[in-house]
Design a protein around this motif. Sequence first.
Motif, PDB file in Angstrom:
ATOM      1  N   ASP A 342     -21.125 131.674   3.552  1.00 22.21           N
ATOM      2  CA  ASP A 342     -21.293 132.055   4.949  1.00 22.21           C
ATOM      3  C   ASP A 342     -21.486 130.796   5.778  1.00 22.21           C
ATOM      4  O   ASP A 342     -22.330 129.956   5.470  1.00 22.21           O
ATOM      5  N   SER A 343     -20.720 130.671   6.849  1.00 26.03           N
ATOM      6  CA  SER A 343     -20.778 129.471   7.688  1.00 26.03           C
ATOM      7  C   SER A 343     -22.184 129.212   8.213  1.00 26.03           C
ATOM      8  O   SER A 343     -22.625 128.068   8.299  1.00 26.03           O
ATOM      9  N   GLU A 344     -22.920 130.260   8.545  1.00 21.34           N
ATOM     10  CA  GLU A 344     -24.264 130.096   9.104  1.00 21.34           C
ATOM     11  C   GLU A 344     -25.208 129.446   8.097  1.00 21.34           C
ATOM     12  O   GLU A 344     -26.180 128.803   8.480  1.00 21.34           O
ATOM     13  N   ASN A 345     -24.957 129.636   6.821  1.00 22.66           N
ATOM     14  CA  ASN A 345     -25.807 129.042   5.790  1.00 22.66           C
ATOM     15  C   ASN A 345     -25.382 127.633   5.403  1.00 22.66           C
ATOM     16  O   ASN A 345     -26.017 127.007   4.560  1.00 22.66           O
ATOM     17  N   ASN A 346     -24.311 127.145   6.012  1.00 17.97           N
ATOM     18  CA  ASN A 346     -23.737 125.872   5.600  1.00 17.97           C
ATOM     19  C   ASN A 346     -23.441 124.975   6.798  1.00 17.97           C
ATOM     20  O   ASN A 346     -22.302 124.588   7.044  1.00 17.97           O
ATOM     21  N   ASN A 347     -24.491 124.671   7.546  1.00 18.91           N
ATOM     22  CA  ASN A 347     -24.415 123.741   8.682  1.00 18.91           C
ATOM     23  C   ASN A 347     -23.412 124.189   9.742  1.00 18.91           C
ATOM     24  O   ASN A 347     -22.943 123.381  10.532  1.00 18.91           O
ATOM     25  N   GLY A 348     -23.064 125.490   9.743  1.00 24.02           N
ATOM     26  CA  GLY A 348     -22.080 125.965  10.702  1.00 24.02           C
ATOM     27  C   GLY A 348     -20.689 125.440  10.426  1.00 24.02           C
ATOM     28  O   GLY A 348     -19.801 125.533  11.275  1.00 24.02           O
ATOM     29  N   GLY A 349     -20.471 124.901   9.223  1.00 21.16           N
ATOM     30  CA  GLY A 349     -19.177 124.298   8.884  1.00 21.16           C
ATOM     31  C   GLY A 349     -18.115 125.328   8.572  1.00 21.16           C
ATOM     32  O   GLY A 349     -18.389 126.519   8.398  1.00 21.16           O
ATOM     33  N   ASN A 350     -16.888 124.847   8.479  1.00 19.58           N
ATOM     34  CA  ASN A 350     -15.752 125.718   8.174  1.00 19.58           C
ATOM     35  C   ASN A 350     -15.715 125.978   6.672  1.00 19.58           C
ATOM     36  O   ASN A 350     -15.290 125.133   5.891  1.00 19.58           O
ATOM     37  N   THR A 351     -16.164 127.142   6.263  1.00 18.42           N
ATOM     38  CA  THR A 351     -16.217 127.481   4.839  1.00 18.42           C
ATOM     39  C   THR A 351     -15.069 128.386   4.416  1.00 18.42           C
ATOM     40  O   THR A 351     -15.004 128.773   3.244  1.00 18.42           O
ATOM     41  N   LYS A 357     -13.569 129.576  -3.970  1.00 17.26           N
ATOM     42  CA  LYS A 357     -14.614 128.916  -4.758  1.00 17.26           C
ATOM     43  C   LYS A 357     -14.120 127.621  -5.402  1.00 17.26           C
ATOM     44  O   LYS A 357     -14.651 127.193  -6.430  1.00 17.26           O
ATOM     45  N   VAL A 358     -13.125 127.002  -4.788  1.00 15.51           N
ATOM     46  CA  VAL A 358     -12.568 125.751  -5.284  1.00 15.51           C
ATOM     47  C   VAL A 358     -12.483 124.760  -4.132  1.00 15.51           C
ATOM     48  O   VAL A 358     -11.952 125.086  -3.060  1.00 15.51           O
ATOM     49  N   VAL A 359     -13.033 123.549  -4.331  1.00 12.91           N
ATOM     50  CA  VAL A 359     -12.872 122.470  -3.359  1.00 12.91           C
ATOM     51  C   VAL A 359     -11.543 121.788  -3.681  1.00 12.91           C
ATOM     52  O   VAL A 359     -11.462 120.954  -4.583  1.00 12.91           O
ATOM     53  N   ASN A 360     -10.502 122.188  -2.968  1.00 10.03           N
ATOM     54  CA  ASN A 360      -9.165 121.652  -3.223  1.00 10.03           C
ATOM     55  C   ASN A 360      -8.959 120.292  -2.580  1.00 10.03           C
ATOM     56  O   ASN A 360      -8.122 119.510  -3.039  1.00 10.03           O
ATOM     57  N   ASP A 361      -9.691 120.009  -1.512  1.00  9.44           N
ATOM     58  CA  ASP A 361      -9.617 118.741  -0.803  1.00  9.44           C
ATOM     59  C   ASP A 361     -11.048 118.282  -0.563  1.00  9.44           C
ATOM     60  O   ASP A 361     -11.908 119.092  -0.198  1.00  9.44           O
ATOM     61  N   PRO A 362     -11.354 116.993  -0.790  1.00 14.36           N
ATOM     62  CA  PRO A 362     -12.731 116.534  -0.629  1.00 14.36           C
ATOM     63  C   PRO A 362     -13.343 116.867   0.732  1.00 14.36           C
ATOM     64  O   PRO A 362     -14.572 117.009   0.832  1.00 14.36           O
ATOM     65  N   LYS A 363     -12.526 117.003   1.758  1.00 13.77           N
ATOM     66  CA  LYS A 363     -13.076 117.303   3.084  1.00 13.77           C
ATOM     67  C   LYS A 363     -13.691 118.694   3.147  1.00 13.77           C
ATOM     68  O   LYS A 363     -14.488 118.981   4.036  1.00 13.77           O
ATOM     69  N   GLU A 364     -13.328 119.556   2.194  1.00  8.82           N
ATOM     70  CA  GLU A 364     -13.950 120.875   2.142  1.00  8.82           C
ATOM     71  C   GLU A 364     -15.423 120.795   1.732  1.00  8.82           C
ATOM     72  O   GLU A 364     -16.172 121.759   1.872  1.00  8.82           O
ATOM     73  N   ASN A 365     -15.847 119.626   1.194  1.00  5.97           N
ATOM     74  CA  ASN A 365     -17.253 119.398   0.849  1.00  5.97           C
ATOM     75  C   ASN A 365     -18.180 119.458   2.050  1.00  5.97           C
ATOM     76  O   ASN A 365     -19.373 119.722   1.914  1.00  5.97           O
ATOM     77  N   GLN A 366     -17.666 119.134   3.220  1.00  2.00           N
ATOM     78  CA  GLN A 366     -18.505 118.787   4.351  1.00  2.00           C
ATOM     79  C   GLN A 366     -19.596 119.803   4.683  1.00  2.00           C
ATOM     80  O   GLN A 366     -20.731 119.422   4.978  1.00  2.00           O
ATOM     81  N   PRO A 367     -19.337 121.122   4.648  1.00  2.00           N
ATOM     82  CA  PRO A 367     -20.418 122.052   4.988  1.00  2.00           C
ATOM     83  C   PRO A 367     -21.631 121.966   4.067  1.00  2.00           C
ATOM     84  O   PRO A 367     -22.723 122.381   4.446  1.00  2.00           O
ATOM     85  N   PHE A 368     -21.431 121.427   2.859  1.00  2.00           N
ATOM     86  CA  PHE A 368     -22.526 121.363   1.898  1.00  2.00           C
ATOM     87  C   PHE A 368     -23.284 120.045   1.935  1.00  2.00           C
ATOM     88  O   PHE A 368     -24.346 119.931   1.326  1.00  2.00           O
ATOM     89  N   VAL A 369     -22.753 119.027   2.602  1.00  2.00           N
ATOM     90  CA  VAL A 369     -23.375 117.702   2.558  1.00  2.00           C
ATOM     91  C   VAL A 369     -24.679 117.713   3.351  1.00  2.00           C
ATOM     92  O   VAL A 369     -24.709 118.037   4.534  1.00  2.00           O
ATOM     93  N   PHE A 370     -25.757 117.348   2.668  1.00  2.00           N
ATOM     94  CA  PHE A 370     -27.086 117.312   3.268  1.00  2.00           C
ATOM     95  C   PHE A 370     -27.524 115.890   3.570  1.00  2.00           C
ATOM     96  O   PHE A 370     -28.308 115.650   4.492  1.00  2.00           O
ATOM     97  N   GLY A 371     -27.024 114.933   2.763  1.00  2.00           N
ATOM     98  CA  GLY A 371     -27.377 113.538   2.969  1.00  2.00           C
ATOM     99  C   GLY A 371     -26.393 112.642   2.260  1.00  2.00           C
ATOM    100  O   GLY A 371     -25.600 113.085   1.426  1.00  2.00           O
ATOM    101  N   GLN A 372     -26.418 111.355   2.601  1.00  2.00           N
ATOM    102  CA  GLN A 372     -25.503 110.403   1.978  1.00  2.00           C
ATOM    103  C   GLN A 372     -26.176 109.035   1.857  1.00  2.00           C
ATOM    104  O   GLN A 372     -27.248 108.796   2.406  1.00  2.00           O
TER     105      GLN A 372
END
Length: 538
Positions: A342-351, A357-372
């Motif tokens: 759900d987008s609301e649970n993931n920084n409002g990102g495009n989920t 349930k597959v990250v086909n492109d690394p940019k799909e990671n973005q909603p889950f990134v909390f820190g770097q």
Amino acid sequence: MAPNGPTVIPSNLTVEKITDKLDFPTSMVFLGPNDILVTEKNTGKVMRVLNGQVQNDPVLDVPVASDIERGLLGIAISKHNDGKTYVFLSYTESGNGIDGSDHSANIDPLGNRLYRYEFSNGRLINPVLLLDLNAIPVNGRGEHNGGKILIGPDNNIYYIVGEVGGHRTQAQNIIDGPAPNGLGGVLHITQNGQIVDPDNPIFGKGLPLDVYYAMGIRNSFGMDFDPMTGNLWDTENGPTAGDEINLVYPGFNSGWALIQGDSKDNLLGTGATPDDLVYFGQSSYTEPKLSWVTPIGITALKFLTSDKLGKDYQNNMFVGDINNGLLYRFVLNEARDDISFDSENNNGGNTKPLEDKVVNDPKENQPFVFGQGFGGITDIQVGPDGYLYILSYTGSLFRIVPSSSSSVNSTVNSNSNSNVNTTSEKHQGEQSGNEDTQSNTGNGNSVPVVIQGINGDRSYSPNPITIEKGQSITWYNGDTISHTVTSGVDNKINESGKLFDSGAIIPNQSHSITFDNTGNFDYYCIYHPSMVGEIIVR
């Protein structure tokens, strides 16, 4: 690791550095508030970090084989009502009592071993060997030893071990292979080293089958129990594809070496289906809850059991990686048997791209990134203070706290992460936009180049790059994962990095190189060799 220290996205949280005096740390446990035991991979030392200071003397020093992924790997703690404190260690024991002799003198290790110690008067004493597993690789490489240890809700020990350098038994789903040998799965035993339920083993009777809790696992650097359900979750590492997060239940078969990642994607090229796996006793296969086509080097996994960072983060699952220094946050669904997309649970990102349930492109990671910027994350724990502690392979230990509670100078600039999203999206797939990058990363005579992502000779914008002798090039990482700028090409190993090598350029960071000689220079990313570029110096 980020040059100015790690950053987290929530503006009300900050990152504190506790110490940077550790030597390739792998795992940690808390003895008490501000009192931490940390394992060091190559030294075989268990170090004590007391009030932020690494103590001079280790609480234990064991001889370890340390080549590649061997070493002192896991630690767990159990405090008993009789006053005893047990500490459990997993390590690859040196074959001749000398650290690193497997690499320096080609001495085979004795085994991957699980020991129980007593903590007394600042030392670990009275070792008891609980498990002794094969540490001799079939492929000659000291890899895939796993090593993480947990004390479960049932007070039993859970120990995850990889397939150790290419072992292929029925535990790796090779139907005509040798019988399982204790490798490639989650093992569980009592704290005294006994079979948990000898009358009703999960996979079958007889050692080592009756110590398996799960099998079909290539390698793992992280697992934890959901505090709300008692379910075990793990991270698993694919080869060139197929990193995974799994819900692990008694009898779970994860599919390796026939399936890695989602079975429908056939990432290993075996054409295998779940029907082709080897099943013992009560075992069965379940698809990963999330998988990555491009590996991130997934590592530690921990549920945040407190609300000290805010109720929105309580009981969320936090995961680290070794390739990019990223910290990920996952919210589970209401039933807590899957990850919420759900987008609301993931920084409002495009989920939406993650519905498979597959990250086909690394940019799909973005909603889950909390820190770097943490460097390679090897462990994540929750302290007695309720805050999140992050252990980095670089030797540093960090703590994430509310900004209002920070007692030291923070390493964080929270707003910098919002720029990561904007810049990455701005330059994704574009050949334009270099003027904007020039203003951000250019320095006078430097020509800006955007690292756009894994896309062959279109991974860099512009490509090829033409400059004059004496000019510099500044590569800006506009992707969401780390990359390198390394001279040469992938199939010429002897030439790789001979002329220049940036090392890791993490997201939103840049690296500049000055070229004083004319000529044509190929370069690529060591992490993702299909990314290729060319520099023309006139």
